[in-house]
Design an enzyme around this catalytic site. Sequence first.
Site, PDB file in Angstrom:
ATOM      1  N   GLY B 169       0.775  -1.057   0.055  1.00 48.56           N
ATOM      2  CA  GLY B 169      -0.013   0.067  -0.041  1.00 48.56           C
ATOM      3  C   GLY B 169       0.792   1.182  -0.081  1.00 48.56           C
ATOM      4  O   GLY B 169       1.798   1.533   0.630  1.00 48.56           O
ATOM      5  N   VAL B 170       0.358   2.169  -0.703  1.00 49.61           N
ATOM      6  CA  VAL B 170       1.417   3.521  -0.948  1.00 49.61           C
ATOM      7  C   VAL B 170       0.625   4.702  -1.018  1.00 49.61           C
ATOM      8  O   VAL B 170       0.942   5.760  -0.864  1.00 49.61           O
ATOM      9  CB  VAL B 170       2.412   3.329  -2.443  1.00 49.61           C
ATOM     10  CG1 VAL B 170       3.409   2.584  -1.876  1.00 49.61           C
ATOM     11  CG2 VAL B 170       1.504   2.650  -3.316  1.00 49.61           C
ATOM     12  N   THR B 179      -4.642   1.048  -2.727  1.00 51.13           N
ATOM     13  CA  THR B 179      -5.058  -0.297  -2.076  1.00 51.13           C
ATOM     14  C   THR B 179      -4.181  -0.507  -0.850  1.00 51.13           C
ATOM     15  O   THR B 179      -2.906  -0.599  -1.091  1.00 51.13           O
ATOM     16  CB  THR B 179      -5.385  -1.437  -3.091  1.00 51.13           C
ATOM     17  OG1 THR B 179      -6.346  -1.038  -3.806  1.00 51.13           O
ATOM     18  CG2 THR B 179      -5.654  -2.672  -2.203  1.00 51.13           C
ATOM     19  N   GLU B 258       3.106   7.314  -1.273  1.00 49.52           N
ATOM     20  CA  GLU B 258       3.414   8.202  -2.658  1.00 49.52           C
ATOM     21  C   GLU B 258       4.191   9.450  -2.272  1.00 49.52           C
ATOM     22  O   GLU B 258       3.511  10.441  -2.038  1.00 49.52           O
ATOM     23  CB  GLU B 258       2.008   8.176  -3.622  1.00 49.52           C
ATOM     24  CG  GLU B 258       1.830   6.988  -3.944  1.00 49.52           C
ATOM     25  CD  GLU B 258       0.625   6.974  -4.688  1.00 49.52           C
ATOM     26  OE1 GLU B 258       0.490   6.294  -5.683  1.00 49.52           O
ATOM     27  OE2 GLU B 258      -0.103   7.761  -4.639  1.00 49.52           O
ATOM     28  N   ASN B 381       0.588  11.388  -9.191  1.00 46.45           N
ATOM     29  CA  ASN B 381      -0.860  11.226  -9.457  1.00 46.45           C
ATOM     30  C   ASN B 381      -1.479  12.176 -10.302  1.00 46.45           C
ATOM     31  O   ASN B 381      -2.581  11.914 -11.055  1.00 46.45           O
ATOM     32  CB  ASN B 381      -1.460  11.593  -8.051  1.00 46.45           C
ATOM     33  CG  ASN B 381      -1.330  10.184  -7.032  1.00 46.45           C
ATOM     34  OD1 ASN B 381      -1.567   9.292  -7.378  1.00 46.45           O
ATOM     35  ND2 ASN B 381      -0.861  10.691  -5.659  1.00 46.45           N
TER      36      ASN B 381
END
Lengths: 386, 386
Positions: B169-170, B179, B258, B381
């Site tokens: 998970g990040v 997730t 992230e 993103n």
Amino acid sequence: MSSQTPVPAGFRGVAGNIGIKDPKDDFFAVVSEVPANVSAVFTRSRFAGPSVLLSRRTAADGRARGVTVIARNANVATGRVGDDHARELQEGVARAAGVAPEEILVASTGVIGRPYPMEKVRAHLEGLPAEFPPADLDRAAGAMMTTDTHPKAASARVGGATVTGIAKGVGMIEPNMATMLAWFFTDAELEQPVLDEVFRRVVDRTFNALSIDTDTSTSDSAAVFANGLAGPVDTAAFEAALYEVALKLVRMIASDGEGAGKLLEVRVTGARDDAQAKVVAKAVVNSPLVKTAVHGADPNWGRVAMAVGKCEEETDILPENVRIVFGDVETYPAEPSDEVLERASQHMKGDEVLIGVDLGIGGGEFTAYGCDLTEGYIRINADYTT
Amino acid sequence: MSSQTPVPAGFRGVAGNIGIKDPKDDFFAVVSEVPANVSAVFTRSRFAGPSVLLSRRTAADGRARGVTVIARNANVATGRVGDDHARELQEGVARAAGVAPEEILVASTGVIGRPYPMEKVRAHLEGLPAEFPPADLDRAAGAMMTTDTHPKAASARVGGATVTGIAKGVGMIEPNMATMLAWFFTDAELEQPVLDEVFRRVVDRTFNALSIDTDTSTSDSAAVFANGLAGPVDTAAFEAALYEVALKLVRMIASDGEGAGKLLEVRVTGARDDAQAKVVAKAVVNSPLVKTAVHGADPNWGRVAMAVGKCEEETDILPENVRIVFGDVETYPAEPSDEVLERASQHMKGDEVLIGVDLGIGGGEFTAYGCDLTEGYIRINADYTT
């Protein structure tokens, strides 16, 4: 003073430089010649500053002639001395304007944790003219600016009256907190309870629908002053005019959000009721993943679905009934073709991005306003070093 | 298979490449030789995917031997066919492992809106060995990775038993949603209701205390499998071991958020109760202005005060009773000197930043885990283009 933006009858004012930080305007006062009704709303922050606490008390009786603002110092977390300074500012402006202190709201925006430089403030107040000239609301809007890139003013006519609003706010200020200030002046005549009801309804659909970064300032304030000089107006027409002005200001604030490149409008329809629509619209407009997708002009409907899905209490939201559009391009539920995605991306390359979500439940709706999340936001907010 | 991270007795497994997207491992299954108790928690998203819905049903009776994961395709928003595919995956793994389908949880992580490439999945399942070798949990952790920069595994001993956890998970995945998956395996023997109670308590203090970007995935899942082969253990000691393993994984996930450069730990004390402490800790750890200040190593206590102030329902929080520290350096309420701010900034230049908030009300406390907000998050993103 002369104002490009129309000024309702009977509002006088001053603006200038106290020297809080630099030689730009950092002070204004706008005051009605005659007594006026007021409706005001303030931040609900537990760390609300002395200006907010004092103005909240001042506006409680529904009567006030105007407002004074100091920019570049928020007078927040300044302890007991901050309370004294806020009162002294209120009294000084009232004395200069020849009105009672309880007729003037005060607001501040800027760095927190530092007291006002009161000698400079006192010197400036003592030098104010014996009679205020007609207000220049454009200059007043400029005098409130912190990291705003331009002053924000809007105006509308209603019957024989004028409604003009000025606002500031970008997401935070040098180097501390976001503050949103919005002031509305009108010469329309309205009973105070009516004014109050109308203003709260309008604020709910405009300023309370705005989110730059989910962070709530300790100083947010908004008020409308109605001095009645233009006589009575139709209440519904007044609400429409006030809404129009407020919405323009909200759109200006959203587009000018820190680091923002685009206005993001999230329109939720088909909800069980308006309250549910608001919950969903806020979840989407505040999602960092949606905001970065908007920045990248990426019609990533999966992220919108994710944000809708976060409203886990809303158990009547069923994925199979939801529709998601970018502009007028539907991307869910039917799996979008490359051509459809390309059209959605084209829409997102504009300055204003609309994301529509229909929940397929009932007739509730709400529109929220925000902006994209960019490297600029990070730079503005990370690069300050104490 | 051989695992550096200890594997509890009786857990066998396979990992490999289905070819969902590239030649890296994108599949694993870990299954206990003997029946096991399970406790599992899942995302509350309204857009939860077929894997979550199927696993929720599968875990409902408290019995399951293990889990299988496919990475690089989330099997979310895939309609009716997605349900069929999740069931087919469950059945295929169960058949290969020689157990019942109702004994295998399934999970998926990756792009949404696209069905699994079922021919490849079927071919891979048919090629699985007749008997699974002992599980390699490091390889399983690696096979779940999406934009994770490294696999996440941790282990602890409790009496004669072992507890090992793996997680991924990040913040989001290529190019869609966050997730978080976490699986715990133990050979300790615990009654299912006890296991369930312990697991939920541990998850509340660890995974539910973690926030990378406030966005909640449609696929988050966590479960613990206890096959009892090492015999009974002291419940309190087991809870301590499970907490230790879960906390290590949470800290790994937060540091690997992230674009993250730092782990952010927000420790709230002196609250009315633990629930109030959690509300405040989450407000601080999720504030974009606090997260960017952490990125800039700026001990901007005003932003922390602002974030605390946002908890407007908590009317017993009084600014004059609040204390704010960075590391062990107090910055509020006493106005910090330049020397104090410099020491606070030094603390913030490290890899792990601790922000402490004491509310001065009672004995409630909660610690939340997150990360800073950086240009890297925006780039990861925003730069994907459909």
